[in-house]
Design an enzyme around this catalytic site. Structure first.
Site, PDB file in Angstrom:
ATOM      1  N   HIS A   1       0.974  -0.962  -0.182  1.00  0.00           N
ATOM      2  CA  HIS A   1       0.106   0.170  -0.133  1.00  0.00           C
ATOM      3  C   HIS A   1       0.880   1.445  -0.015  1.00  0.00           C
ATOM      4  O   HIS A   1       0.666   2.144  -0.249  1.00  0.00           O
ATOM      5  CB  HIS A   1      -0.736   0.046   1.703  1.00  0.00           C
ATOM      6  CG  HIS A   1      -2.191  -0.691   1.269  1.00  0.00           C
ATOM      7  ND1 HIS A   1      -2.786  -0.930   0.025  1.00  0.00           N
ATOM      8  CD2 HIS A   1      -2.245  -2.188   2.044  1.00  0.00           C
ATOM      9  CE1 HIS A   1      -3.461  -2.062   0.913  1.00  0.00           C
ATOM     10  NE2 HIS A   1      -2.827  -2.448   2.096  1.00  0.00           N
TER      11      HIS A   1
ATOM     12  N   ASP B   1      -2.145 -10.782  -1.725  1.00  0.00           N
ATOM     13  CA  ASP B   1      -3.020 -10.240  -1.085  1.00  0.00           C
ATOM     14  C   ASP B   1      -4.248 -10.273  -1.644  1.00  0.00           C
ATOM     15  O   ASP B   1      -5.307  -9.569  -2.380  1.00  0.00           O
ATOM     16  CB  ASP B   1      -2.083  -8.998  -0.687  1.00  0.00           C
ATOM     17  CG  ASP B   1      -2.387  -7.917   0.794  1.00  0.00           C
ATOM     18  OD1 ASP B   1      -2.011  -8.503   2.001  1.00  0.00           O
ATOM     19  OD2 ASP B   1      -3.480  -8.086   0.062  1.00  0.00           O
TER      20      ASP B   1
ATOM     21  N   ASP C   1      -4.378 -13.077   3.748  1.00  0.00           N
ATOM     22  CA  ASP C   1      -5.779 -12.094   3.738  1.00  0.00           C
ATOM     23  C   ASP C   1      -7.180 -12.912   3.030  1.00  0.00           C
ATOM     24  O   ASP C   1      -7.680 -12.594   3.499  1.00  0.00           O
ATOM     25  CB  ASP C   1      -6.094 -10.790   4.406  1.00  0.00           C
ATOM     26  CG  ASP C   1      -4.845 -10.342   3.182  1.00  0.00           C
ATOM     27  OD1 ASP C   1      -4.460 -10.864   2.279  1.00  0.00           O
ATOM     28  OD2 ASP C   1      -4.716  -8.599   3.920  1.00  0.00           O
TER      29      ASP C   1
HETATM   30 ZN   LIG Z   1      -4.332  -7.015   2.399  1.00  0.00          ZN
END
Ligand SMILES: [Zn+2]
Length: 308
Positions: free
Chosen positions: A125, A162, A245
């Site tokens: 991110h 992810d 995740d």
């Molecule tokens: Zn994540």
């Protein structure tokens, strides 16, 4: 396969405070899972400290200085709602960069076939000038840039499974067609980017998943879109933003993958790497917030990297 496993106690020094999902226990649970005899062949590497020069391949000096200036003397300081600094965060973040760059050196000089970097804070991110989403420096983007700079690779692919879109990695490479960034992620979900219409210079491929999707949809979309694009691109090095995740037990998302789906995608990526770049894969930990699911998923991923 010769598989490197990067870790270091300094990654535990990034303390995000009580109740934060991106916690040091994530790495403790991974370390325990990889202690069993089936991982005896892992080549364990103590992650070296990265350098400012490496970080500056992606981030301006002002970004590094802003993080340094914000480091608290004790406790935590929030950079935004969910991105936190503690006194040890700089040490951890520099070492995360050091791990992935050292992995590039060792893989490119054929000291091993592939690598898994059990690092934190995560990176995908982090945009060139913005820390966000638990991320300070974009480890995988730095590794890609480092590999290109030092080994003059023409084609580098980054696969991000992810459950969140890697807005930072996309921002770093959206105008650099020799880096292919492919991401599968739940939409809508944090950070809100990652629409299929975001294609950069034809080098960005975003494949959204819907809440409730299982391994069936995940495998279908990879088989139909992402894997053919990777085969066509013929990477000289394949990097993985390995977030776990999308697991069904993860508290931050609603995709229903199980450990066998992570085995499957790892095998598929190894197959592509074997045919295009002598198997060169560097996988770096991103998310994954249910400690048991994370440890089990990483164990399957690393076992597969070792050759199953
Ligand atoms: Zn994540």
């Amino acid at each position: 396969m010769k598989t490197l496993y990067y870790s270091h106690p300094d990654f535990l020094l990034h303390e995000t405070g009580a109740g934060h999902p991106e916690c040091a226990d994530r790495l403790r649970s991974i370390a325990i899972a990889l202690e069993t005899p089936e991982f005896a062949n892992l080549i364990r590497v103590s992650a070296p400290l990265g350098t400012e020069q490496q970080i500056r391949l992606i981030h301006p000096l002002s970004h590094i200085e802003a993080i340094r200036a914000a480091l608290p003397k004790q406790g935590q300081r929030h950079l935004d709602h969910d991105t936190v600094l503690s006194p040890g965060s700089e040490q951890a973040a520099f070492r995360a960069v050091g791990a992935v760059c050292d992995a590039v050196d060792k893989i490119m000089t054929v000291q091993a076939d592939n690598a898994f970097c059990a690092i934190r804070p995560p990176g995908h991110h982090a945009e060139p000038a913005l820390s966000m989403g638990f991320c300070l420096f974009n480890n995988v983007a730095i590794a890609a840039s480092y590999a290109r700079r030092h080994y003059h690779l023409e084609h580098i692919a980054i696969v991000d499974f992810d459950v969140h879109h890697g807005n930072g990695t996309q921002a770093a490479f959206c105008n650099q067609p020799n880096v292919l960034y492919v991401s599968s992620h739940q939409m809508p979900n944090y950070p809100g980017t990652g629409y299929p219409t975001e294609t950069g210079m034809g080098n960005i491929i975003n494949v959204p998943l819907a809440a409730g999707d299982t391994g069936v949809e995940f495998r279908q979309k990879y088989s139909a879109i992402i894997l053919p694009a990777l085969r066509k691109f013929k990477p000289d090095l394949l990097l993985i933003s390995a977030g776990f995740d999308a697991h069904k037990d993860d508290p931050l998302a609603s995709i229903m993958l199980v450990e066998d789906d992570f085995r499957w995608i790892t095998e598929e990526l190894m197959d592509i790497a074997a045919s295009s770049c002598e198997g060169r894969i560097i996988s770096a930990l991103e998310g994954g917030y249910n400690l048991n699911a994370l440890a089990a998923s990483v164990a399957v991923h690393v076992k597969t990297l070792l050759g199953g």
